[in-house]
Design an enzyme around this catalytic site. Sequence first.
Site, short mmCIF file in Angstrom:
data_model
loop_
_atom_site.label_atom_id
_atom_site.label_comp_id
_atom_site.label_asym_id
_atom_site.label_seq_id
_atom_site.Cartn_x
_atom_site.Cartn_y
_atom_site.Cartn_z
N ALA A 154 -0.53 5.42 -1.02
CA ALA A 154 -1.28 6.17 0.00
C ALA A 154 -1.05 5.58 1.39
CB ALA A 154 -2.77 6.17 -0.34
N TYR A 155 -1.08 4.29 1.47
CA TYR A 155 -0.87 3.60 2.74
C TYR A 155 0.51 3.89 3.30
CZ TYR A 155 -1.03 -0.30 6.08
OH TYR A 155 -1.02 -1.07 7.21
#
Length: 276
Positions: A154-155
């Site tokens: 996600a990052y």
Amino acid sequence: MRLEGQVAIITGAGRGIGRAIALACAREGARLALASRTAAELEETARQVRDLGGEALVVPTDVADREQADRMAAQTLEHFGAIDVLVNNAGSAGPLGMLHEADPDRWVNTIQVNLFGTYYCSRAVLPAMVERDRGRIVNICAGGGIVPYPLFSAYVAGKVGIMKIAEVMALELAGSNIRVNCVCPGGVATRMLEGNRDDAEAAGLTELRDYISGVLAGKGESPDLTAEMTVFLASDESEALTGRVFTSRDDPAVIAKHVPEIMGSDAYLLRRVELG
């Protein structure tokens, strides 16, 4: 002073890299709108800005909420009358783990903060910048936008998106006096990183835990490097640079000597080279 009289919005300004950027901008004469979700932390940053002789407006804001981002820009315009600089620094590390095992709600929230937050805040300030034909937007990214760190899907996805948004805005605003660039810090001891360490510990990822623990113990990078690069990109010293990605370790003085080369190459988009 390089930002004398300019108005800068700093998101995620309550602590860590955001606070360092705010203080660096204040030392260079900027008037600041400080945004994050935690009012008490913002008040402490504002106190430090005022101790430097600067002016600070505290605007508690969740950048993942479009209405709050719009309100942040409106309050800044009402108070200062202009917006010259936006630093999109607010961010979330998100869940740690295999993509198919990561908590989906935390995964989506990470994208909302990192990517949607950058979009919402940029969207909110651009009309005022376009009207005056003047502005600088600096997105604080991460090495995760360049290197596909495993277990941080996600990052990484959000940071890549932030970089590509900067490129797109730079192309859309070509011919104007509005510039958009990115800065990628190294490992900086922040509260967000403390969360990563705890997640790594819980997941039994001892190598990652030990690396993060080293950064937190003082072996990491000073946030002042990111702050200095941000001031450079927010100032007129960066000249025609736009749509490019730099690291916090790059030397602004060297970059300034290579502007035509940088703007004539795609090596400063998602990829980068060392300047000598």
